[in-house]
Motif scaffolding. Structure first.
Motif, PDB file in Angstrom:
ATOM      1  N   HIS A  78     -58.507 -11.042  -4.667  1.00 57.92           N
ATOM      2  CA  HIS A  78     -57.814  -9.973  -3.881  1.00 57.92           C
ATOM      3  C   HIS A  78     -58.604  -9.475  -2.566  1.00 57.92           C
ATOM      4  O   HIS A  78     -59.836  -9.386  -2.709  1.00 57.92           O
ATOM      5  N   GLN A  79     -57.979  -9.214  -1.366  1.00 55.70           N
ATOM      6  CA  GLN A  79     -58.905  -8.581  -0.305  1.00 55.70           C
ATOM      7  C   GLN A  79     -59.351  -7.308  -0.356  1.00 55.70           C
ATOM      8  O   GLN A  79     -60.352  -7.110   0.126  1.00 55.70           O
ATOM      9  N   SER A  80     -58.700  -6.435  -1.135  1.00 57.40           N
ATOM     10  CA  SER A  80     -59.226  -5.184  -1.253  1.00 57.40           C
ATOM     11  C   SER A  80     -60.666  -4.950  -1.462  1.00 57.40           C
ATOM     12  O   SER A  80     -61.548  -4.122  -0.873  1.00 57.40           O
ATOM     13  N   PRO A  81     -61.001  -5.605  -2.562  1.00 59.96           N
ATOM     14  CA  PRO A  81     -62.589  -5.091  -3.216  1.00 59.96           C
ATOM     15  C   PRO A  81     -63.355  -5.691  -1.977  1.00 59.96           C
ATOM     16  O   PRO A  81     -64.381  -5.159  -1.710  1.00 59.96           O
ATOM     17  N   TYR A  82     -63.092  -6.757  -1.322  1.00 61.56           N
ATOM     18  CA  TYR A  82     -63.965  -7.352  -0.097  1.00 61.56           C
ATOM     19  C   TYR A  82     -64.244  -6.170   1.027  1.00 61.56           C
ATOM     20  O   TYR A  82     -65.149  -6.023   1.684  1.00 61.56           O
ATOM     21  N   GLN A  83     -63.089  -5.531   1.269  1.00 63.30           N
ATOM     22  CA  GLN A  83     -62.855  -4.546   2.318  1.00 63.30           C
ATOM     23  C   GLN A  83     -63.826  -3.344   2.156  1.00 63.30           C
ATOM     24  O   GLN A  83     -64.494  -2.792   2.828  1.00 63.30           O
ATOM     25  N   SER A  84     -63.661  -2.898   0.400  1.00 63.21           N
ATOM     26  CA  SER A  84     -64.532  -1.788   0.124  1.00 63.21           C
ATOM     27  C   SER A  84     -66.062  -2.430   0.175  1.00 63.21           C
ATOM     28  O   SER A  84     -66.927  -1.389   0.752  1.00 63.21           O
TER      29      SER A  84
ATOM     30  N   ALA B 242     -72.089  -6.953   5.944  1.00 63.63           N
ATOM     31  CA  ALA B 242     -70.682  -6.284   5.659  1.00 63.63           C
ATOM     32  C   ALA B 242     -69.861  -7.187   6.512  1.00 63.63           C
ATOM     33  O   ALA B 242     -68.658  -7.197   6.091  1.00 63.63           O
ATOM     34  N   LEU B 243     -70.359  -7.882   7.612  1.00 62.46           N
ATOM     35  CA  LEU B 243     -69.518  -8.908   8.273  1.00 62.46           C
ATOM     36  C   LEU B 243     -69.052 -10.119   7.478  1.00 62.46           C
ATOM     37  O   LEU B 243     -67.863 -10.432   7.450  1.00 62.46           O
ATOM     38  N   ALA B 244     -70.065 -10.385   6.577  1.00 63.02           N
ATOM     39  CA  ALA B 244     -69.599 -11.570   5.668  1.00 63.02           C
ATOM     40  C   ALA B 244     -68.648 -11.178   4.605  1.00 63.02           C
ATOM     41  O   ALA B 244     -67.639 -11.877   4.422  1.00 63.02           O
ATOM     42  N   ALA B 245     -68.824  -9.923   4.047  1.00 61.04           N
ATOM     43  CA  ALA B 245     -67.586  -9.340   3.295  1.00 61.04           C
ATOM     44  C   ALA B 245     -66.394  -9.376   3.786  1.00 61.04           C
ATOM     45  O   ALA B 245     -65.173  -9.644   3.303  1.00 61.04           O
ATOM     46  N   ALA B 246     -66.312  -8.839   4.978  1.00 55.20           N
ATOM     47  CA  ALA B 246     -65.063  -8.621   5.908  1.00 55.20           C
ATOM     48  C   ALA B 246     -64.537 -10.026   6.274  1.00 55.20           C
ATOM     49  O   ALA B 246     -63.317 -10.149   6.047  1.00 55.20           O
ATOM     50  N   ASN B 247     -65.265 -10.939   6.465  1.00 53.58           N
ATOM     51  CA  ASN B 247     -64.712 -12.331   6.778  1.00 53.58           C
ATOM     52  C   ASN B 247     -64.140 -13.019   5.544  1.00 53.58           C
ATOM     53  O   ASN B 247     -63.393 -13.825   5.708  1.00 53.58           O
ATOM     54  N   GLU B 248     -64.886 -12.773   4.295  1.00 50.20           N
ATOM     55  CA  GLU B 248     -64.216 -13.054   3.110  1.00 50.20           C
ATOM     56  C   GLU B 248     -62.965 -12.368   2.760  1.00 50.20           C
ATOM     57  O   GLU B 248     -61.875 -13.166   2.212  1.00 50.20           O
ATOM     58  N   SER B 249     -62.915 -11.219   3.201  1.00 50.29           N
ATOM     59  CA  SER B 249     -61.545 -10.606   3.251  1.00 50.29           C
ATOM     60  C   SER B 249     -60.458 -11.433   3.691  1.00 50.29           C
ATOM     61  O   SER B 249     -59.362 -11.544   3.392  1.00 50.29           O
ATOM     62  N   VAL B 250     -60.719 -11.645   4.997  1.00 47.29           N
ATOM     63  CA  VAL B 250     -59.973 -12.370   5.976  1.00 47.29           C
ATOM     64  C   VAL B 250     -59.352 -13.687   5.383  1.00 47.29           C
ATOM     65  O   VAL B 250     -58.342 -14.146   5.480  1.00 47.29           O
ATOM     66  N   ARG B 251     -60.563 -14.598   5.035  1.00 47.82           N
ATOM     67  CA  ARG B 251     -60.211 -15.665   4.235  1.00 47.82           C
ATOM     68  C   ARG B 251     -59.275 -15.337   3.083  1.00 47.82           C
ATOM     69  O   ARG B 251     -58.164 -16.463   3.059  1.00 47.82           O
ATOM     70  N   VAL B 252     -59.410 -14.469   2.245  1.00 45.49           N
ATOM     71  CA  VAL B 252     -58.594 -14.489   1.153  1.00 45.49           C
ATOM     72  C   VAL B 252     -57.350 -14.234   1.624  1.00 45.49           C
ATOM     73  O   VAL B 252     -56.314 -14.597   0.867  1.00 45.49           O
ATOM     74  N   SER B 253     -57.253 -13.190   2.531  1.00 49.28           N
ATOM     75  CA  SER B 253     -55.700 -13.022   3.073  1.00 49.28           C
ATOM     76  C   SER B 253     -55.700 -12.757   4.406  1.00 49.28           C
ATOM     77  O   SER B 253     -56.075 -11.608   5.205  1.00 49.28           O
ATOM     78  N   PRO B 254     -55.642 -13.890   5.203  1.00 50.96           N
ATOM     79  CA  PRO B 254     -55.568 -13.964   6.464  1.00 50.96           C
ATOM     80  C   PRO B 254     -54.384 -13.189   7.415  1.00 50.96           C
ATOM     81  O   PRO B 254     -54.878 -12.832   8.475  1.00 50.96           O
ATOM     82  N   GLU B 255     -53.571 -12.771   6.592  1.00 51.48           N
ATOM     83  CA  GLU B 255     -52.499 -11.636   7.284  1.00 51.48           C
ATOM     84  C   GLU B 255     -52.430 -10.570   6.719  1.00 51.48           C
ATOM     85  O   GLU B 255     -51.613  -9.545   6.872  1.00 51.48           O
ATOM     86  N   SER B 256     -53.792  -9.892   6.216  1.00 46.83           N
ATOM     87  CA  SER B 256     -53.970  -8.553   5.781  1.00 46.83           C
ATOM     88  C   SER B 256     -54.325  -7.714   7.002  1.00 46.83           C
ATOM     89  O   SER B 256     -55.593  -8.047   7.381  1.00 46.83           O
ATOM     90  N   VAL B 257     -53.669  -6.947   7.607  1.00 46.73           N
ATOM     91  CA  VAL B 257     -54.263  -5.975   8.505  1.00 46.73           C
ATOM     92  C   VAL B 257     -55.692  -5.081   8.457  1.00 46.73           C
ATOM     93  O   VAL B 257     -56.331  -5.124   9.063  1.00 46.73           O
ATOM     94  N   ASN B 258     -55.461  -4.647   7.253  1.00 49.55           N
ATOM     95  CA  ASN B 258     -57.004  -4.085   6.791  1.00 49.55           C
ATOM     96  C   ASN B 258     -58.046  -4.990   6.830  1.00 49.55           C
ATOM     97  O   ASN B 258     -59.100  -4.424   7.051  1.00 49.55           O
ATOM     98  N   SER B 259     -57.989  -6.325   6.413  1.00 47.23           N
ATOM     99  CA  SER B 259     -59.021  -6.989   6.440  1.00 47.23           C
ATOM    100  C   SER B 259     -59.604  -7.343   7.999  1.00 47.23           C
ATOM    101  O   SER B 259     -60.941  -7.310   8.148  1.00 47.23           O
ATOM    102  N   HIS B 260     -58.671  -7.340   8.940  1.00 46.67           N
ATOM    103  CA  HIS B 260     -58.943  -7.659  10.247  1.00 46.67           C
ATOM    104  C   HIS B 260     -59.653  -6.447  10.666  1.00 46.67           C
ATOM    105  O   HIS B 260     -60.706  -6.298  11.596  1.00 46.67           O
TER     106      HIS B 260
END
Length: 384
Positions: A111-117, A131-149
């Motif tokens: 799930h992308q939310s824990p990576y965003q946190s 922080a950038l690595a975690a955000a990139n992982e959030s994008v990888r998990v959910s490429p179309e999540s606005v919050n991830s980007h």
């Protein structure tokens, strides 16, 4: 945070979720609080939803208490760990926030939310690469999540990477073209990089506001652009005053005729050019804007003292210029006094405003550097 519904289908909880979805946060909080008092069975989902309510109201201590209550009932509750992490770093407990976010990732790795946190918590510690690595992982998990980007955007912004931050917002608009926040943020980044002129910037903010009319942030940005447009007219007034001084022979050089009054023809010709110049300025400042931006500009002039002062300065400088070229002055001392009376207040106001804005930017940069330095010091102390 999580997209999973809470509460096991209880009507009160379902209604609270519906209230949250339409932005009635306080009503949802009141309903959930009453629900916890009415039922004997305690539900971790309900406390997690209460943590969400307090999180959205920016009541971090209360959000932390509710998240910990949810975790006491269910230690594997993903959202409990997420809201605990979000509250902790805002309360200055960034290292604990990182631990809580990593626990949420362990429970829900897909799930992308824990990576965003985690990205937000690592930013608070000063670990921007992590922080950038975690955000990139959030994008990888959910490429179309606005919050991830947006998580990537925040880190890139802290890194000073304007181009990367712009690309993050373009990525959002590639799959969510109607996202008002992304469009407004992208416009602001382009403005910071001096890639947009003010009328273009106003059009971008107006288009974003058309998508989300209730956004106070975008309204504030559009009002700021309107104020900058009004302030820009002072330059036109100063140019008019300078050329009026030349046309009226207020400050003749050794090669210029010195007899007064100056010939009527050149003075009237300049008066005509001044009218044309102001017409072009008004057309470019107001009539080329979209209707929404025009209304905002008029509203700012009516309400904001800074806009009223800027408009008054422009009118004052222009009035002095008009007097210089329409009156057949025979005393150069009066002409020169009129130039100084018209120009000095405008120049002083422009200088003071520019200095104040520069000081605000410097203070913001220093505060940011101070936060990052403190975070690095905490990180080095923890490593020791």
């Amino acid at each position: 945070m999580s997209d999973t519904p809470y509460g096991g289908g209880h009507p009160n909880v379902a209604r609270a979720e519906a209230l949250l979805s339409v932005g009635r946060i306080e009503d949802a909080c009141d309903l959930l609080t009453s629900h916890t008092k009415e039922v004997s069975h305690k539900d971790a989902d309900v406390y997690a939803l209460l943590a969400c309510c307090f999180y959205r109201m920016q009541k971090w201590p209360a959000s932390l208490v509710m998240a910990e209550s949810a975790l006491s009932l269910n230690p594997s509750h993903t959202d409990g760990h997420i809201f605990r992490s979000e509250a902790l770093w805002r309360l200055g407990r960034a290292e604990e926030a990182v631990t809580a976010a990593r626990e949420a990732i362990r429970i829900s790795p897909h799930h992308q939310s824990p990576y965003q946190s985690l990205s937000a918590a690592l930013r608070a510690t000063g670990d921007l690469d992590g922080a950038l690595a975690a955000a990139n992982e959030s994008v990888r998990v959910s490429p179309e999540s606005v919050n991830s980007h947006f998580a990537r955007y925040y880190v890139l912004l802290d890194m000073g990477d304007n181009a990367g931050a712009q690309q993050a917002m373009r990525d959002v608009l590639s799959f969510a073209p109607e996202d008002a926040d992304a469009r407004a943020v992208l416009a602001g980044l382009k403005d910071e990089a001096r890639e947009l002129k003010l009328p273009e910037l106003a059009r971008e903010y107006t288009a974003a506001l058309g998508t989300d009319p209730g956004s106070a942030h975008i309204v504030a940005k559009l009002e700021d652009v309107a104020l900058r447009l009004v302030r820009r007219t002072r330059w036109v007034a100063l140019l008019c005053l300078v050329y009026a001084a030349v046309a009226s022979r207020a400050f003749p050089t050794g090669d210029d005729p010195t007899s007064l009054p100056a010939p009527l023809g050149p003075r009237m010709w300049f008066f005509f050019l001044m009218c044309v110049g102001w017409g072009v300025c008004v057309w470019r400042t107001y009539f080329t804007l979209p209707k929404g931006a025009q209304l905002t500009l008029l509203s700012v002039v009516r309400r904001a003292l800074a806009a009223k002062l800027a408009a008054a300065h422009s009118l004052w400088g222009t009035l002095c210029a008009v007097l210089l070229v329409t009156v057949p002055w025979t005393d150069r001392g009066y002409e020169q006094a009129l130039v100084w009376i018209g120009g000095v207040p405008v120049v002083l106001a422009m200088w003071y405003g520019a200095a104040q804005r520069r000081n605000e930017r410097d203070a913001a940069e220093k505060a940011k550097e101070k936060r990052l330095k403190a975070a690095r010091e905490r990180e080095s102390e923890a490593a020791r």
